[in-house]
Design a protein around this motif. Structure first.
Motif, PDB file in Angstrom:
ATOM      1  N   LEU A 215       0.832  -1.199   0.000  1.00  0.00           N
ATOM      2  CA  LEU A 215       0.000   0.000   0.000  1.00  0.00           C
ATOM      3  C   LEU A 215       0.872   1.257   0.000  1.00  0.00           C
ATOM      4  CD1 LEU A 215      -2.778   1.442   0.325  1.00  0.00           C
ATOM      5  CD2 LEU A 215      -2.497   1.162   2.801  1.00  0.00           C
ATOM      6  N   ILE A 216       1.900   1.258   0.825  1.00  0.00           N
ATOM      7  CA  ILE A 216       2.816   2.409   0.886  1.00  0.00           C
ATOM      8  C   ILE A 216       3.501   2.627  -0.454  1.00  0.00           C
ATOM      9  CG2 ILE A 216       4.964   3.240   1.937  1.00  0.00           C
ATOM     10  CD1 ILE A 216       4.110   1.772   4.525  1.00  0.00           C
ATOM     11  N   VAL A 217       3.993   1.540  -1.051  1.00  0.00           N
ATOM     12  CA  VAL A 217       4.706   1.645  -2.334  1.00  0.00           C
ATOM     13  C   VAL A 217       3.786   2.176  -3.427  1.00  0.00           C
ATOM     14  CG1 VAL A 217       5.766   0.284  -4.176  1.00  0.00           C
ATOM     15  CG2 VAL A 217       6.416  -0.124  -1.803  1.00  0.00           C
ATOM     16  N   LYS A 218       2.586   1.613  -3.532  1.00  0.00           N
ATOM     17  CA  LYS A 218       1.672   2.017  -4.604  1.00  0.00           C
ATOM     18  C   LYS A 218       1.257   3.483  -4.463  1.00  0.00           C
ATOM     19  CE  LYS A 218       1.310  -1.744  -7.091  1.00  0.00           C
ATOM     20  NZ  LYS A 218       0.088  -2.538  -7.196  1.00  0.00           N
TER      21      LYS A 218
ATOM     22  N   ALA B  30      -9.687   9.595   5.943  1.00  0.00           N
ATOM     23  CA  ALA B  30      -8.346   9.484   5.357  1.00  0.00           C
ATOM     24  C   ALA B  30      -8.389   8.745   4.031  1.00  0.00           C
ATOM     25  CB  ALA B  30      -7.412   8.772   6.331  1.00  0.00           C
ATOM     26  N   LEU B  31      -9.198   7.674   3.961  1.00  0.00           N
ATOM     27  CA  LEU B  31      -9.330   6.939   2.703  1.00  0.00           C
ATOM     28  C   LEU B  31      -9.935   7.830   1.624  1.00  0.00           C
ATOM     29  CD1 LEU B  31      -9.211   4.440   0.945  1.00  0.00           C
ATOM     30  CD2 LEU B  31     -11.339   3.649   2.001  1.00  0.00           C
TER      31      LEU B  31
ATOM     32  N   GLU C  92      -7.959  -0.623  -7.055  1.00  0.00           N
ATOM     33  CA  GLU C  92      -6.795  -1.279  -6.449  1.00  0.00           C
ATOM     34  C   GLU C  92      -6.484  -0.662  -5.091  1.00  0.00           C
ATOM     35  OE1 GLU C  92      -2.203  -2.657  -7.503  1.00  0.00           O
ATOM     36  OE2 GLU C  92      -3.270  -1.298  -8.855  1.00  0.00           O
ATOM     37  N   LEU C  93      -6.650   0.651  -4.956  1.00  0.00           N
ATOM     38  CA  LEU C  93      -6.411   1.293  -3.662  1.00  0.00           C
ATOM     39  C   LEU C  93      -7.375   0.756  -2.613  1.00  0.00           C
ATOM     40  CD1 LEU C  93      -5.236   3.335  -1.704  1.00  0.00           C
ATOM     41  CD2 LEU C  93      -6.671   5.101  -2.757  1.00  0.00           C
ATOM     42  N   ARG C  94      -8.656   0.675  -2.963  1.00  0.00           N
ATOM     43  CA  ARG C  94      -9.632   0.152  -1.992  1.00  0.00           C
ATOM     44  C   ARG C  94      -9.297  -1.293  -1.615  1.00  0.00           C
ATOM     45  NH1 ARG C  94     -13.341   2.993  -5.503  1.00  0.00           N
ATOM     46  NH2 ARG C  94     -14.257   4.790  -4.443  1.00  0.00           N
ATOM     47  N   TYR C  95      -8.889  -2.074  -2.598  1.00  0.00           N
ATOM     48  CA  TYR C  95      -8.511  -3.467  -2.332  1.00  0.00           C
ATOM     49  C   TYR C  95      -7.322  -3.542  -1.363  1.00  0.00           C
ATOM     50  CZ  TYR C  95      -5.939  -7.812  -3.132  1.00  0.00           C
ATOM     51  OH  TYR C  95      -5.226  -8.968  -2.948  1.00  0.00           O
TER      52      TYR C  95
ATOM     53  N   GLU D 147      -7.189  -5.145   2.443  1.00  0.00           N
ATOM     54  CA  GLU D 147      -6.271  -6.218   2.843  1.00  0.00           C
ATOM     55  C   GLU D 147      -5.409  -5.779   4.028  1.00  0.00           C
ATOM     56  OE1 GLU D 147      -6.435  -9.364   1.524  1.00  0.00           O
ATOM     57  OE2 GLU D 147      -8.200  -8.416   0.640  1.00  0.00           O
ATOM     58  N   ALA D 148      -4.953  -4.544   4.019  1.00  0.00           N
ATOM     59  CA  ALA D 148      -4.139  -4.037   5.128  1.00  0.00           C
ATOM     60  C   ALA D 148      -4.958  -3.969   6.416  1.00  0.00           C
ATOM     61  CB  ALA D 148      -3.574  -2.663   4.788  1.00  0.00           C
ATOM     62  N   ARG D 149      -6.187  -3.542   6.304  1.00  0.00           N
ATOM     63  CA  ARG D 149      -7.063  -3.480   7.484  1.00  0.00           C
ATOM     64  C   ARG D 149      -7.345  -4.872   8.036  1.00  0.00           C
ATOM     65  NH1 ARG D 149     -11.647   0.965   5.490  1.00  0.00           N
ATOM     66  NH2 ARG D 149     -10.420   2.852   5.956  1.00  0.00           N
TER      67      ARG D 149
END
Length: 559
Positions: free
Chosen positions: A175-178, A302-303, A317-320, A324-326
């Motif tokens: 998530l950070i990289v993208k 924030a999202l 892809e961001l929501r996905y 997954e991170a959550r």
């Protein structure tokens, strides 16, 4: 170059997890059990990284990153060698295949399911079984057997800590990289969308919720808790009788109270040894809800802000990735709170009983010195066999109390060499490699040391501005000085700091990055947080009034 015997290659000081010299027993657990579990998780998630080796030098813990197919201590190979290995080495080829289908298999989801359904219940049952044993009623050989069982439990927990380290962070790293690639968004802003999805990080675990509910329903218990009296006496009165509060408090103390504070070390006190913390923590939690809807709303906001900054083509892809991170966010702290922090506390409980017996016989100056025995030394002492004498143990204790990671070399061996660029790797491994590096940076990145009498600068990790008195805390021995509304200034925090975090108005640390524990809990508690300041504990003075800005990363002296 500092002389050492840890082996070839570069070894990096682990100041974030072990802020002072580590006991021999704890060091042995991380040298043997942690790398084994860690290697299982890197394989499960398809990383070029194989394991994280640990070693102890002059009492301090150092680690060394080891890559699949490379000899221990070897520096990163040249590009052509790495690319040749990527085609020929069976281990790297297997990792590549795993990485290529990671979003199909979702190994982190499998890990979360295993943790919830198998490992976490096992850890809880193992600790509770040991706490039902009564070391004070045991003979010497029986105490030795009890200590051996505690050590096995501790070793199992440390291995499980390693087994879930990658699974709880790899999606966050991606998530950070993208977000960096798509819109130049930094790690702190990326992680703001994950706040509120790790309730345990805010102290909201079943035993705490049950105790607070019982207290709120019992006027007499609330009156006892509010008294200006000795904290130990308050807990004793609340624990007496057959009330719901007494039952729930007993369950709470068995879990939260028996964990080691500050880090995973048996030489660190447990919560029950500092009753002031338990009492003040409960009072603060009654004033501030454990897990507020407002924090969850901030995550959704924030999202929304991230979606506004990211091109629409990447929204799905961001929501996905956020989902997954959550999903795995609770695993980050649960794996240690129900694992090695609890195991270290249970192990310490037995060692203190051993220390009390040795002290009564004039073989130790203080019972707490027994926590610096190695396992073999502790077992020998319990059985009445030869063991280090009182003078040696007192010297070990003196050396540990006076030393901190600021006094240790930041690395041993050759100068650190950067990891290979992702472009050198097979396509399937590139993102998992970048995600790994992003997680390492978000855990350990720090600002360059600042020399300024007015402003301390670090990494802003939880937005908001708060002004209050700075309280410098080296470790749990200083917790008794904390008061509601203080700004906690410390080297680093651990999940067991949760017992005091409800008291705080803001949090400032020397160590850590946007994914450090201090960053996570400041977001979960909804208080301003600044981490990675390097020398905040040396620049700020106890009691001075400071203004903490959790967005800009500044802590400014105002009085």
């Amino acid at each position: 170059m500092t002389e050492h015997r840890l082996g070839k290659g570069t070894w990096e000081l682990d100041a974030a997890h072990f802020p002072r010299p580590t006991s021999r027993l704890t060091a042995s657990m991380y040298e043997t059990a942690f790398p084994l579990g860690f290697a299982e998780d890197t394989a499960r998630n398809g990383l070029l990284l194989d394991r994280l080796a640990y070693g102890q030098h002059a009492g301090f813990m150092y680690n060394q990153v080891r890559v699949v197919g490379a000899p221990a201590g070897a520096p990163p190979p040249p590009k052509w060698v790495l690319q040749l290995l990527s085609r020929l080495h069976p281990g790297i080829r297997e990792r590549t295949r795993t990485a290529e289908k990671r979003h199909v298999d979702k190994p982190w989801r499998t890990a979360m399911k295993e943790w919830n359904e198998v490992i976490k219940p096992q850890r809880i049952a193992a600790h509770r079984a040991l706490l039902r044993e009564r070391p004070q009623e045991m003979s010497g050989p029986e105490l030795a057997d009890h200590l051996a069982r505690c050590a096995q439990c501790y070793e199992d927990s440390v291995r499980q800590h390693g087994r879930f380290t990658i699974s709880c962070q790899v999606t966050i790293g991606e998530l950070i990289v993208k977000l960096q690639d798509w819109a130049g968004i930094d790690a702190s802003d990326a992680l703001s969308a994950v706040q509120s999805f790790s309730p345990v990080s805010a102290g909201d675990e079943p035993v705490a919720s049950a105790l607070l509910s019982a207290l709120q329903a019992d006027a007499r218990a609330l009156d006892v808790l509010s008294r200006d009296a000795d904290p130990g006496a308050i807990l004793a009165e609340l624990s007496s009788g057959e009330s719901e509060v007494a039952q729930r408090l007993g369950e709470y103390l068995d879990v939260v109270g028996e964990r080691a504070l500050n880090n995973y070390d048996v030489a660190e006190p447990r919560g029950v040894e500092l009753p002031f913390l338990i009492v003040e923590g409960l009072r603060a939690r009654l004033r501030r809800p454990l897990y507020t809807q407002q924090v969850h709303e901030r995550a959704e906001q924030a999202l929304s802000e991230l979606l506004e900054k990211v091109p629409e083509a990447h929204h799905d892809e961001l929501r996905y990735l956020v989902d997954e991170a959550r999903a795995v966010a609770p695993l980050r702290d649960e794996r240690v709170l129900y694992g090695d922090y609890w195991s270290a506390g249970v192990m310490r409980r037995g060692l203190l009983e051993l220390g009390a017996r040795l002290q009564a016989r004039g073989q130790l100056e203080q019972r707490v010195h027994a926590t610096l025995f190695s396992l073999d030394e502790a077992l020998a002492a319990a059985r009445g066999e030869e063991h280090p004498n009182s003078s040696e143990m007192a010297e070990r204790w003196r050396q540990r109390k006076k030393s901190y990671t600021e006094d240790a070399p930041r690395h041993l061996g050759p100068e650190p060499v950067p990891p290979p660029p992702a472009a050198w790797l097979p396509a399937g491994l590139r993102m998992s490699h970048r995600a790994t590096l992003a997680c390492l940076a978000a855990n350990f990145a720090e600002r360059t040391r600042t020399e300024n009498d007015v402003v301390v600068r670090g990494i802003g990790v939880s937005a908001g501005v708060y002004e209050g008195p700075a309280r410098l805390v080296v470790g749990p021995d200083d917790f008794h000085r904390l008061r509601p509304g203080d700004v906690l200034v410390t080297r680093s925090t651990s999940p067991t700091y949760n017992v005091v975090l409800p008291l705080l108005g803001a949090l400032v640390t020397d160590r850590g990055g946007a994914l450090s524990h201090a960053a996570i809990v400041s977001r979960e508690f909804g208080i301003p947080g600044v981490v990675g300041c390097v020398n905040a504990t040396r620049q700020l003075i106890e009691g001075m009034r400071v203004r903490v800005d959790g967005r800009s990363g500044e802590c400014r002296v105002v009085g």
